[in-house]
Motif scaffolding. Sequence first.
Motif, mmCIF file in Angstrom:
data_model
loop_
_atom_site.group_PDB
_atom_site.id
_atom_site.type_symbol
_atom_site.label_atom_id
_atom_site.label_comp_id
_atom_site.label_asym_id
_atom_site.label_seq_id
_atom_site.Cartn_x
_atom_site.Cartn_y
_atom_site.Cartn_z
ATOM 1 N N UNK B 449 0.793 -1.238 0.000
ATOM 2 C CA UNK B 449 0.000 0.000 0.000
ATOM 3 C C UNK B 449 0.824 1.286 0.000
ATOM 4 N N UNK B 450 2.135 1.206 -0.149
ATOM 5 C CA UNK B 450 2.977 2.388 0.038
ATOM 6 C C UNK B 450 2.532 3.608 -0.764
ATOM 7 N N UNK B 451 2.326 3.416 -2.052
ATOM 8 C CA UNK B 451 1.951 4.530 -2.927
ATOM 9 C C UNK B 451 0.610 5.124 -2.497
ATOM 10 N N UNK B 453 -0.913 4.872 0.477
ATOM 11 C CA UNK B 453 -0.829 5.523 1.782
ATOM 12 C C UNK B 453 -0.202 6.906 1.634
ATOM 13 N N UNK B 454 0.830 6.997 0.792
ATOM 14 C CA UNK B 454 1.457 8.304 0.561
ATOM 15 C C UNK B 454 0.477 9.298 -0.033
ATOM 16 N N UNK B 527 11.818 5.901 -8.060
ATOM 17 C CA UNK B 527 12.701 5.578 -6.936
ATOM 18 C C UNK B 527 13.773 4.567 -7.355
ATOM 19 N N UNK B 571 19.643 5.194 1.396
ATOM 20 C CA UNK B 571 19.217 4.346 0.277
ATOM 21 C C UNK B 571 18.229 3.285 0.745
ATOM 22 N N UNK B 573 16.046 3.582 2.955
ATOM 23 C CA UNK B 573 14.736 4.236 3.053
ATOM 24 C C UNK B 573 14.023 4.179 1.694
ATOM 25 N N UNK B 574 14.771 4.502 0.639
ATOM 26 C CA UNK B 574 14.182 4.503 -0.695
ATOM 27 C C UNK B 574 13.838 3.075 -1.118
ATOM 28 N N UNK B 576 13.142 0.604 0.807
ATOM 29 C CA UNK B 576 11.979 0.161 1.576
ATOM 30 C C UNK B 576 10.696 0.693 0.957
ATOM 31 N N UNK B 577 10.732 1.938 0.499
ATOM 32 C CA UNK B 577 9.538 2.506 -0.140
ATOM 33 C C UNK B 577 9.201 1.731 -1.408
ATOM 34 N N UNK B 580 7.738 -1.773 -0.540
ATOM 35 C CA UNK B 580 6.413 -1.784 0.074
ATOM 36 C C UNK B 580 5.351 -1.184 -0.833
ATOM 37 N N UNK B 581 5.707 -0.784 -2.050
ATOM 38 C CA UNK B 581 4.689 -0.174 -2.911
ATOM 39 C C UNK B 581 4.340 -0.986 -4.143
ATOM 40 N N UNK B 618 9.494 -7.851 3.247
ATOM 41 C CA UNK B 618 8.144 -7.330 3.039
ATOM 42 C C UNK B 618 7.193 -8.460 2.612
#
Lengths: 124, 911
Positions: B449-451, B453-454, B527, B571, B573-574, B576-577, B580-581, B618
């Motif tokens: 759900x990353x995208x 949720x953002x 990303x 990196x 962090x990116x 992970x995004x 999770x998306x 994930x």
Amino acid sequence: MSTPLSTTPGLQRRQQVGLVLLAASGWVVLGLTALPSGTPVRQVAGFAFLLTCPGAALVRHWPGMDGLERLVLAVALSLSAAMLIAETLILAHAWSTPLALGGLAALTSAAALLPGAERRGVRR
Amino acid sequence: VICAYTEARWDLLVRAVGSVFRQAVRPAEIVIVIDHCPALLRRARRDLAELAESDDGCRLTIVENTGERGLSDARNTGLRYAGGEIAAFLDDDAEADDLWLSYLCAHYRDPSVIGVGGRVVPQWERGRPAWFPTEFDWVVGCTYRGLPEELAPIRNLMGANMSFRRDAVMGVGGFSPALGRVGSTPVGCEETELCIRLTSRGADVSLLYEPQATVQHHVPSSRATWGYFRSRCYAEGLSKAEVRARTGPREALRSERAYLVSTVPSGVARALAEGCRGRPAGATRAAALAAGVATTIAGYVAGRMGRTPPVPPAGPEVSERRATAVALAAVAALPVAWLLVGISLRHVHLAGMGDLGLVSVLPVGFWAGLAVLAAGFGLAVTRRRLSPPLLCAYVVSLVLVLHGTPAVLYGTLRYAWAWKHVGVIDYLARHGATDPHLGGDLAAYQSWPGFFAGNLLLIKVIGVRSALSYASWAPAFFDLLVLAPLYLIFRRFSQDQRLIWTALWLFCLGNWVGQDYFSPQAAAYFLYLVVLAVGLRWYSSSGVAAADAQVPATTPPRDQRAQRAVMLGALALVVAAIASSHQLTPLMLVTAVAGLVLCRRCSERFLLVVAVLLTGGWIVLVARSFLAANLHSIAASVGHPGGNTQANLLNLSHASRGQVLVADLDRLLSAAVWLLAAIGVWRRRHGLRADLPLLVLALTPLPLIVANSYGGEMVFRVYLFALPFVAFLAAASLFPSERSGRSRLFPVAVIGVSVALLIGFLFSYYGEEQVNYFSPREVAATSWLYSHAPASSMIIGPTGDLPWGEKNAELYRHYWFALDAPRGREQVLANPVQALCDDLTDPRHPAAFLVFTRAQAAEVDTTGLLPPGAIARIEAAVVSSGRFRVVYRNADATIAVAVDRPASVTPVPKP
């Protein structure tokens, strides 16, 4: 929080002001959410903050980049931070806009006010 | 080391060798390099050997230039053969004073000194011409006025009289064969470029000029002429331009600037003063000075512009005028293109859209505007004076025109999946949580759900009701966004701005697969490119820098563990995004990073570890229920590359003629980009070692074709993930190196390639718009449905190609009969009224609605899901049967319910 700033001699005054503004940006945007929907200033500031500010504060700790690299990484980190914080709250069944935005604002402030790479470089 | 290339200077050579034998400090060895002249080689081996035999203690070696013809490789050959620690170079037409080597060698006691040169005094064959200014003695390879009078550090030594530490020169790769004179053609500067390279390696090394170490340089009368003076000045300018291109403007021209601002003016003043005192030679010398400077600058300018005629151009005014015209056209084309596109968009009648989608209704002005844009880019990128901001404006304009046009024209969100993505955000907003057990189209999004949720955060922060208000601009936004990391990646492999911007241009033209809409994959793709850009820049293995690649301004602090941790953390962090998306992008990232690590082009193995851990973590921790539910279908497609490549081409035999053409052009466009890339690889084959990361990244997505069909889309996704690197190599087919693509016809080639790809793009990307576009009437119909269909209603229609699902999506059921199994389809075709009536009166649903829209019919017709015209026939049969009641109707949509069980028309209770 502001002690490292005031004791850093190498930082220019303008940079200091910029960092303080960066640190405050998230909280300002949080305040703007009180404005009614559709207010242009809320839309522009909110979008700009989520797109750039957390990352801009974070890239300070990564020296040696040129302007474009800094910008690209600032956007990538900002989008990533926003996505991760939002989905963490969603997965934890604890969604709240002020909490998500506050989390990002706190991250931005912390990253903006912590001594940056340039200062650590001086100390070494 | 003495280099000789012609037998004509035999006597001088003998004198030169003799002078070395007379040195007070004896050299360990004399190396004479013969530059591709067999006659001279034979004579030297025969006659010079006697000289050596008469001498003990000093070895004489005569070798042939093993490299390319020219002074640079001759000197490199000499360096390789010479055994000593210090190598001194003497021209074959120069004669050293007896103390020459003593003076030179004395300074090498200081370990920071890596080179020492000395004074070169002209020995005019017929006396110095009166007009020849001493400031220009460098023209004949001699020390000129303006150099220091005593021992001093200096930027570069003179070729006729210089010495280096041999390992230092070998360490930087020796003299550059691209520079340096060949035979008597007067192009030089190879020693200047070498000296700059030597000293740029560190602040603690220096080159010294020792005026007491003197050699006499023979100047034949053929060089004491005005013609030689002029052509040598011009050639010097050319060489300086070449040196500047290699070492950067600051270093290359530092001495020249000082020379121009102080030495030359004072020389002119002195000469003029002499002239005023009644000596005419003074006046001519002043004129010679001015002419020399002007010619050198002309040569320099010509060199900067990439023109290399050996003599000054015959008609400078003509070429100047042409250059101005081209520059004007390159700038003016941009507003003209915008104007044409802007005016033409007022005259688009979307209702007339046919089998070829938007292509069928775009007016001539639009095509003309794009043609002007392509022409302008072609001129701008081949201009002699390149303007990166202008090129940037062209690429940005291309993206805005191609991806902003639908947003401006439609006024509604394009593409059914984009509506569903908006609906996922709506789901998260209402529930504040995901439901991993939710079935249907949206199941995968609940686990990645990353995208969404953002975007939930975004709509809440900016205060809009739903993402519908901005989702139309997502393609333009994402396509602009990816340009920045692409630029960062491309500049790792070339500093030729033409190549970089052409690569970006080709990327935009080749990116027809349409994964840039409002979707997780579009954000994840950006990303992904950022991670690769950072990885290539900061973790590139050292020692493989390309000949023309940019050297990083600062080297990454590899050894500082804290810094490495910061970089890796950012990196992570990116990554992970990404993990999770989206389902596919993290796998692409893992294979790409693995490819780079395996080919030793990524020094940070932890990046791979991070990517694998986050992707796997994930899936195990969050997405496992989705995976468990879908494991069977995923496993079934593994290892069926035939099925996976063919899946997307299903039913093409039933597809409409327009769609067959579109599909053919898709393939043609993709093949053309890959073909150009193959040509690019061939043309850059000499620097392929440096391009290896590009090849690796272009090929790493390919294995995933075997792995999964990804709903029949894997081929397109693989193409998309390889595209950046393929686009760069394709651009390299036009601009393989800085020297290529300078001919006057070249803009035509660039424009031709652009226009061809542009046509392919327009058909491929706009060709399916009949299906992707939703008219305001269709949106009005679904809005009616939302306000009248109660929760748990069944929505029935030919396909899901509706502007539907952007809110309360999980509250409705749906059945798309044209997408059903063949038996279901046959039932509807055989007896539509009965089959649909049964569906609509199914007692399991509180209400059921039958929906027919323009886009659904277009999808069925163009893809051949049902025979042509089937939907229109079914709709007519239903409406006229009397068993259905039409509850909503406009020109593009019909909604009906069964008469037997009329739907309740109460609005949906707001949850």
